[in-house]
Design a protein around this motif. Structure first.
Motif, PDB file in Angstrom:
ATOM      1  N   VAL A 166       0.853  -1.202   0.000  1.00  0.00           N
ATOM      2  CA  VAL A 166       0.000   0.000   0.000  1.00  0.00           C
ATOM      3  C   VAL A 166       0.883   1.244   0.000  1.00  0.00           C
ATOM      4  O   VAL A 166       1.717   1.412   0.891  1.00  0.00           O
ATOM      5  CB  VAL A 166      -0.942   0.031   1.235  1.00  0.00           C
ATOM      6  N   PRO A 167       0.707   2.122  -0.989  1.00  0.00           N
ATOM      7  CA  PRO A 167       1.524   3.334  -1.058  1.00  0.00           C
ATOM      8  C   PRO A 167       1.415   4.159   0.223  1.00  0.00           C
ATOM      9  O   PRO A 167       0.310   4.377   0.739  1.00  0.00           O
ATOM     10  CB  PRO A 167       0.916   4.122  -2.230  1.00  0.00           C
ATOM     11  N   GLY A 168       2.573   4.630   0.711  1.00  0.00           N
ATOM     12  CA  GLY A 168       2.613   5.390   1.961  1.00  0.00           C
ATOM     13  C   GLY A 168       1.750   6.631   1.940  1.00  0.00           C
ATOM     14  O   GLY A 168       1.170   7.021   2.963  1.00  0.00           O
ATOM     15  N   SER A 169       1.604   7.256   0.765  1.00  0.00           N
ATOM     16  CA  SER A 169       0.851   8.515   0.693  1.00  0.00           C
ATOM     17  C   SER A 169      -0.587   8.363   1.174  1.00  0.00           C
ATOM     18  O   SER A 169      -1.189   9.323   1.643  1.00  0.00           O
ATOM     19  CB  SER A 169       0.852   9.033  -0.741  1.00  0.00           C
ATOM     20  N   SER A 170      -1.133   7.136   1.101  1.00  0.00           N
ATOM     21  CA  SER A 170      -2.541   6.987   1.479  1.00  0.00           C
ATOM     22  C   SER A 170      -2.758   7.067   2.990  1.00  0.00           C
ATOM     23  O   SER A 170      -3.894   7.057   3.446  1.00  0.00           O
ATOM     24  CB  SER A 170      -3.107   5.677   0.930  1.00  0.00           C
ATOM     25  N   PHE A 171      -1.676   7.189   3.751  1.00  0.00           N
ATOM     26  CA  PHE A 171      -1.824   7.281   5.211  1.00  0.00           C
ATOM     27  C   PHE A 171      -1.577   8.705   5.724  1.00  0.00           C
ATOM     28  O   PHE A 171      -1.449   8.925   6.926  1.00  0.00           O
ATOM     29  CB  PHE A 171      -0.852   6.315   5.906  1.00  0.00           C
ATOM     30  N   TYR A 172      -1.475   9.656   4.801  1.00  0.00           N
ATOM     31  CA  TYR A 172      -1.174  11.036   5.192  1.00  0.00           C
ATOM     32  C   TYR A 172      -2.172  11.999   4.552  1.00  0.00           C
ATOM     33  O   TYR A 172      -2.607  11.775   3.410  1.00  0.00           O
ATOM     34  CB  TYR A 172       0.232  11.426   4.716  1.00  0.00           C
ATOM     35  N   ALA A 173      -2.471  13.091   5.274  1.00  0.00           N
ATOM     36  CA  ALA A 173      -3.360  14.119   4.724  1.00  0.00           C
ATOM     37  C   ALA A 173      -2.692  14.772   3.520  1.00  0.00           C
ATOM     38  O   ALA A 173      -3.338  15.027   2.505  1.00  0.00           O
ATOM     39  CB  ALA A 173      -3.674  15.155   5.799  1.00  0.00           C
ATOM     40  N   ASN A 174      -1.385  15.041   3.654  1.00  0.00           N
ATOM     41  CA  ASN A 174      -0.634  15.578   2.523  1.00  0.00           C
ATOM     42  C   ASN A 174       0.164  14.407   1.927  1.00  0.00           C
ATOM     43  O   ASN A 174       1.137  13.955   2.526  1.00  0.00           O
ATOM     44  CB  ASN A 174       0.311  16.675   3.029  1.00  0.00           C
ATOM     45  N   PRO A 175      -0.255  13.928   0.747  1.00  0.00           N
ATOM     46  CA  PRO A 175       0.351  12.703   0.189  1.00  0.00           C
ATOM     47  C   PRO A 175       1.881  12.748   0.137  1.00  0.00           C
ATOM     48  O   PRO A 175       2.536  11.721   0.278  1.00  0.00           O
ATOM     49  CB  PRO A 175      -0.237  12.612  -1.214  1.00  0.00           C
ATOM     50  N   GLU A 176       2.438  13.950  -0.019  1.00  0.00           N
ATOM     51  CA  GLU A 176       3.908  14.055  -0.110  1.00  0.00           C
ATOM     52  C   GLU A 176       4.607  13.553   1.144  1.00  0.00           C
ATOM     53  O   GLU A 176       5.751  13.103   1.083  1.00  0.00           O
ATOM     54  CB  GLU A 176       4.304  15.518  -0.336  1.00  0.00           C
ATOM     55  N   ASP A 177       3.934  13.645   2.270  1.00  0.00           N
ATOM     56  CA  ASP A 177       4.569  13.209   3.521  1.00  0.00           C
ATOM     57  C   ASP A 177       4.849  11.703   3.533  1.00  0.00           C
ATOM     58  O   ASP A 177       5.676  11.227   4.297  1.00  0.00           O
ATOM     59  CB  ASP A 177       3.703  13.580   4.733  1.00  0.00           C
ATOM     60  N   GLY A 178       4.112  10.962   2.690  1.00  0.00           N
ATOM     61  CA  GLY A 178       4.323   9.510   2.683  1.00  0.00           C
ATOM     62  C   GLY A 178       4.923   9.033   1.375  1.00  0.00           C
ATOM     63  O   GLY A 178       4.904   7.840   1.069  1.00  0.00           O
ATOM     64  N   GLN A 179       5.508   9.974   0.602  1.00  0.00           N
ATOM     65  CA  GLN A 179       5.876   9.604  -0.776  1.00  0.00           C
ATOM     66  C   GLN A 179       7.013   8.585  -0.861  1.00  0.00           C
ATOM     67  O   GLN A 179       7.167   7.925  -1.873  1.00  0.00           O
ATOM     68  CB  GLN A 179       6.184  10.832  -1.607  1.00  0.00           C
ATOM     69  N   PHE A 180       7.825   8.485   0.196  1.00  0.00           N
ATOM     70  CA  PHE A 180       8.943   7.525   0.143  1.00  0.00           C
ATOM     71  C   PHE A 180       8.626   6.228   0.906  1.00  0.00           C
ATOM     72  O   PHE A 180       9.521   5.462   1.221  1.00  0.00           O
ATOM     73  CB  PHE A 180      10.210   8.158   0.704  1.00  0.00           C
ATOM     74  N   GLN A 181       7.368   6.056   1.273  1.00  0.00           N
ATOM     75  CA  GLN A 181       7.030   4.887   2.099  1.00  0.00           C
ATOM     76  C   GLN A 181       6.100   3.926   1.355  1.00  0.00           C
ATOM     77  O   GLN A 181       5.333   4.327   0.487  1.00  0.00           O
ATOM     78  CB  GLN A 181       6.329   5.344   3.388  1.00  0.00           C
ATOM     79  N   THR A 182       6.212   2.666   1.760  1.00  0.00           N
ATOM     80  CA  THR A 182       5.182   1.721   1.333  1.00  0.00           C
ATOM     81  C   THR A 182       4.932   0.760   2.487  1.00  0.00           C
ATOM     82  O   THR A 182       5.815   0.510   3.301  1.00  0.00           O
ATOM     83  CB  THR A 182       5.550   1.008   0.003  1.00  0.00           C
TER      84      THR A 182
END
Ligand code: GLN
Length: 390
Positions: free
Chosen positions: A351-367
């Motif tokens: 699951v892409p990290g961005s889906s766990f943050y209000a601002n997708p960029e905050d999770g852009q390097f996570q999965t």
């Protein structure tokens, strides 16, 4: 024609979309949406079959069958030290914890009330806020320990704060909130007279020496808490859709009304089987924990030699990974690109990290990887991960 201005703002769940993407790639391993790929416990399935054969096939009482509410009250007194819970006054049985959360929010929120959410967060909480008219305020959990800054939390409380959503053990981070952290949250809730809404669905999935504490077990929180749970994760029954919300009699009266008009009731025969599940003894939970501890260690060991750097969870069955190095090497721009790349290159769905943050960029390097899977599934995933050893 205008459709709802509210539903326009949010997208479909990315977690569930990743499962649909998994179906498009035959042979891939779905480590995205958190559901087990092994059978549910035989005795619980037998209890459901028995209930159907005994013709428990019509609506149960709207807010839950008596046997299930009694079983919930017994279990939370035993495991969660929540002594105030009475089957008739404090429990609403719902269609999974998803419904428990939205029904609870609808029951307490007035437009423009603020709700504090720890971030990264399970993606449902965002739409839950929007659908109930609340304004979400996010408080960062800082990796790798996923601690929060007490001052940051304190200043985010104000007279408009109605609730704080807490998920412990936490999805997606695996953080298990400590007694000290919970006590700090309790004091803020009481000072501002707001409600701790606590999603405790992973309460039995704990590693090393982590302990689960229910915020409602602080005696002063009886009137300021809503405790949400379900049978999905503890008994590997995510498709049965049986959950519940526990709160004071006053709050429960409101939750019951919302629940009644939303869904009428959870599946009647499955509630009987759920009551049976909740009566299982300690050995069941010890085995569950041992099983997941091995699964966690297996996935961690497979990931740690790659550039998808895992952060070891203390509970729940997800592992967040930092993938910045890897993404640079492959010139991947964001976490959705990364997830799609991993499906195509490795045949592993995350699951892409961005889906766990209000601002997708905050999770852009996570999965996020989930590991509620058979040993052979994790073994196969480990073999695929060997290909990308750094
Ligand atoms: N909690 C699970 C996850 O985060 C999924 C739950 C759901 O899809 N309803 O993957």
């Amino acid at each position: 024609m205008d459709l709802s201005k509210i539903t326009e703002i949010f997208t479909e769940s990315v977690i569930r979309e990743m499962t649909r993407i998994a179906h498009q790639y035959p042979g891939c391993i779905n480590l995205a949406q958190g559901f087990p790929d092994f059978p549910a416990p035989e005795p619980i399935k037998d209890a459901a079959i028995k209930a159907i054969k005994e013709d428990i096939n019509q609506y149960s009482i709207t807010w839950g069958s008596e046997s299930l509410r009694n079983a919930i009250a017994d279990k939370v007194a035993r495991y969660n030290k929540m002594d105030f819970v009475e089957a008739d006054k404090n429990i609403t049985v719902t269609c999974g914890s998803t419904e428990a959360m939205i029904s609870s929010m609808k029951a307490i929120i007035n437009p423009k009330d603020e709700v504090i959410i720890f971030e990264p967060f399970y993606e449902n909480y965002g739409p839950d806020c929007l659908l109930s008219g609340a304004i979400p305020r996010y408080i960062k959990l800082y990796s790798p320990e996923w601690t929060f800054d007490f001052d940051e939390l304190e200043v985010s409380f104000n007279e408009k704060t109605k609730a704080i959503i807490l998920n412990t053990p936490n999805n997606p981070t695996g953080k298990v909130f400590t007694e000290k952290e919970l006590k700090f949250i309790v004091d803020l809730c009481l000072n501002y007279d707001c409600i701790a809404m606590t999603d405790e669905i992973y309460e039995h999935i704990l590693y090393d020496d982590h302990k689960h504490i229910s915020i409602a077990s602080f005696p002063e929180m009886e009137n300021n808490s809503i405790t949400i749970n379900s049978i999905s994760k503890s008994y590997s029954l995510t498709g049965w859709r049986v959950g519940w919300a526990i709160a004071s009699e006053r709050i429960t009266a409101e939750i019951k009304k919302v629940h009644d008009f939303l869904t009428v009731g959870a599946p009647a025969p499955l509630q009987e089987a759920a009551a049976f599940a909740l009566s299982l003894g300690d050995e069941y939970y010890t085995r569950l924990r041992d099983f997941y501890q091995k699964a966690r260690d297996k996935l961690y060991n497979a990931l740690k030699n790659t550039d998808l750097q895992p952060i070891k969870p203390g509970g729940a069955y997800y592992m967040m990974t930092n993938c910045e190095e890897y993404m640079k090497n492959y010139e991947l721009k964001n976490s959705m690109d990364l997830a799609i790349h991993l499906v195509k290159r490795l045949g592993i769905v995350t699951v892409p990290g961005s889906s766990f943050y209000a601002n997708p960029e905050d999770g852009q390097f996570q999965t996020r990887f989930c590991f509620c899977k058979k040993d052979e599934t994790l073994q196969a995933a480990s073999q695929k991960l060997v290909k990308i050893r750094s």
